[in-house]
Enzyme design. Structure first.
Site, PDB file in Angstrom:
ATOM      1  N   GLU A 240      -4.945  -5.160  10.758  1.00 57.50           N
ATOM      2  CA  GLU A 240      -3.874  -4.187  10.970  1.00 57.50           C
ATOM      3  C   GLU A 240      -4.109  -3.456  12.286  1.00 57.50           C
ATOM      4  O   GLU A 240      -4.935  -2.521  12.337  1.00 57.50           O
ATOM      5  CB  GLU A 240      -3.857  -3.157   9.836  1.00 57.50           C
TER       6      GLU A 240
ATOM      7  N   GLY B 216       2.843   2.067  10.632  1.00 61.44           N
ATOM      8  CA  GLY B 216       3.770   3.183  10.431  1.00 61.44           C
ATOM      9  C   GLY B 216       4.554   3.552  11.674  1.00 61.44           C
ATOM     10  O   GLY B 216       5.199   4.598  11.721  1.00 61.44           O
TER      11      GLY B 216
ATOM     12  N   SER C 283       3.817  -2.367  10.131  1.00 57.87           N
ATOM     13  CA  SER C 283       5.282  -2.423  10.284  1.00 57.87           C
ATOM     14  C   SER C 283       5.890  -3.763   9.851  1.00 57.87           C
ATOM     15  O   SER C 283       6.849  -4.240  10.463  1.00 57.87           O
ATOM     16  CB  SER C 283       5.686  -2.071  11.713  1.00 57.87           C
TER      17      SER C 283
ATOM     18  N   HIS D 187      -9.373   0.943   5.327  1.00 55.38           N
ATOM     19  CA  HIS D 187      -8.042   1.083   5.937  1.00 55.38           C
ATOM     20  C   HIS D 187      -8.183   2.013   7.149  1.00 55.38           C
ATOM     21  O   HIS D 187      -8.967   2.967   7.126  1.00 55.38           O
ATOM     22  CB  HIS D 187      -7.053   1.660   4.919  1.00 55.38           C
TER      23      HIS D 187
ATOM     24  N   LYS E 265      -0.029   4.279  -0.176  1.00 59.54           N
ATOM     25  CA  LYS E 265      -0.675   5.440   0.458  1.00 59.54           C
ATOM     26  C   LYS E 265      -0.483   6.688  -0.435  1.00 59.54           C
ATOM     27  O   LYS E 265      -0.474   6.547  -1.661  1.00 59.54           O
ATOM     28  CB  LYS E 265      -0.136   5.641   1.880  1.00 59.54           C
TER      29      LYS E 265
ATOM     30  N   GLU F 166      -6.556   4.401   8.207  1.00 67.65           N
ATOM     31  CA  GLU F 166      -6.379   5.837   7.944  1.00 67.65           C
ATOM     32  C   GLU F 166      -7.664   6.440   7.364  1.00 67.65           C
ATOM     33  O   GLU F 166      -7.963   7.616   7.580  1.00 67.65           O
ATOM     34  CB  GLU F 166      -5.160   6.053   7.030  1.00 67.65           C
TER      35      GLU F 166
ATOM     36  N   ASN G 205       0.852  -1.181   0.000  1.00 66.28           N
ATOM     37  CA  ASN G 205       0.000   0.000   0.000  1.00 66.28           C
ATOM     38  C   ASN G 205       0.898   1.244   0.000  1.00 66.28           C
ATOM     39  O   ASN G 205       1.534   1.543   0.999  1.00 66.28           O
ATOM     40  CB  ASN G 205      -0.879  -0.057   1.266  1.00 66.28           C
TER      41      ASN G 205
HETATM   42  P1  PGA Z   1       3.175   0.134   7.502  1.00 63.78           P
HETATM   43  O1  PGA Z   1       1.673   0.338   6.962  1.00 63.78           O
HETATM   44  O2  PGA Z   1       3.687  -1.138   6.902  1.00 63.78           O
HETATM   45  O3  PGA Z   1       3.916   1.349   7.036  1.00 63.78           O
HETATM   46  O4  PGA Z   1       3.082   0.034   8.993  1.00 63.78           O
HETATM   47  C1  PGA Z   1       0.786  -0.736   6.823  1.00 63.78           C
HETATM   48  C2  PGA Z   1      -0.533  -0.262   6.267  1.00 63.78           C
HETATM   49  O5  PGA Z   1      -1.019   0.792   6.668  1.00 63.78           O
HETATM   50  O6  PGA Z   1      -1.133  -0.935   5.405  1.00 63.78           O
END
Ligand code: PGA
Length: 251
Positions: free
Chosen positions: A166, A172, A211, A96, A12, A98, A10
């Protein structure tokens, strides 16, 4: 049951046309390998979806990061699932964290978006996950299972829906859930799926995200109920993303 592992990246809100070089490097690496039990996919920003779908040469899949619940209409700035499909996408993320947090998307909205995805012939990647406060107060399992059952579209099957667990606190942050916690949550999610789908629950792929990096991917991907990974930061560079794909058992 053997489930085809899915390693999904992803991007983003990252990536300009110059970043397509990373996608091409991924394509070239995958093209030189026998097709194993692992599928790769990238979810670029919508501006790159069409070009990346072409650049993939069909060796990896592409997906959108979000879609509107309606098929078309006066929704300035939004994209329909059919538009993503038209741009070459196979998948679309739904819910997601976010989007849930920064855009106020409830599970009802996620459910409607996932239904729109299925109606357009896309595979919906339905994302769920608890906050740190929910984990620390022992509510993680019940919260995430409830979120999953509310978000799943009507008509979900192992072919048209993938689930991504997640934990919000691991996205992140460089903080990854322990392998014991990941396996236990994935098993709890599969039990929830069983309550709705019976034996078909065993066919659904449940990805872990938060992560995932080259150095922890092998341990996570070896867990029995983990059917792949949703990777954010480490998917932006082909070398890192390739290292994660290579860490999957049976590649
Ligand atoms: P990350 O993000 O691997 O940077 O922690 C995962 C995601 O949001 O899908």
């Amino acid at each position: 049951m053997t489930r085809l592992k899915l390693i999904a990246g992803n991007w983003k809100m990252n990536g300009l046309s110059a970043s397509l070089g990373e996608a091409k490097a991924l394509r070239d690496w995958l093209a030189g390998r026998p097709r194993g039990r692992t599928e790769a996919a990238l979810f670029p920003p919508a501006t790159l979806l069409s070009a990346m779908s072409v650049a993939s040469g069909g060796v990896f899949a592409t997906g959108g990061q979000d879609c509107h619940a309606a098929a078309s209409g006066a929704f300035t700035g939004d994209l329909s699932a059919a538009m993503l499909k038209d741009a070459g996408a196979k998948y679309v993320l739904a819910g997601h964290s976010e989007r849930r947090t920064l855009h106020g998307e409830s599970s009802d909205i996620v459910h409607a978006k996932a239904e729109a995805a299925l109606a357009a012939g896309l595979v919906a990647v339905v994302c769920v996950g608890e906050t740190l406060a929910q984990r620390e107060t022992g509510q993680a399992d019940s919260f995430v299972s409830g979120q999953l059952l509310e978000s799943l579209p009507v008509g979900a099957t192992p072919e048209n829906v993938v689930i991504a667990y997640e934990p919000v606190w691991a996205i992140g942050t460089g903080r990854v859930a322990s392998t014991a916690d990941i396996q236990s949550m994935h098993a709890a999610l599969r039990a929830s799926l069983r309550s709705r789908f019976g034996e078909a629950a065993d066919g659904f792929r449940i990805l872990y995200g938060g992560s995932v990096k080259p150095d922890n991917a092998a341990d996570i991907l070896a867990l029995p109920d983990v059917d792949g990974a949703l990777v954010g930061g480490a998917s932006l560079k082909a070398a890192d993303f390739i290292a994660i794909i290579a860490a999957a058992p049976g590649v």
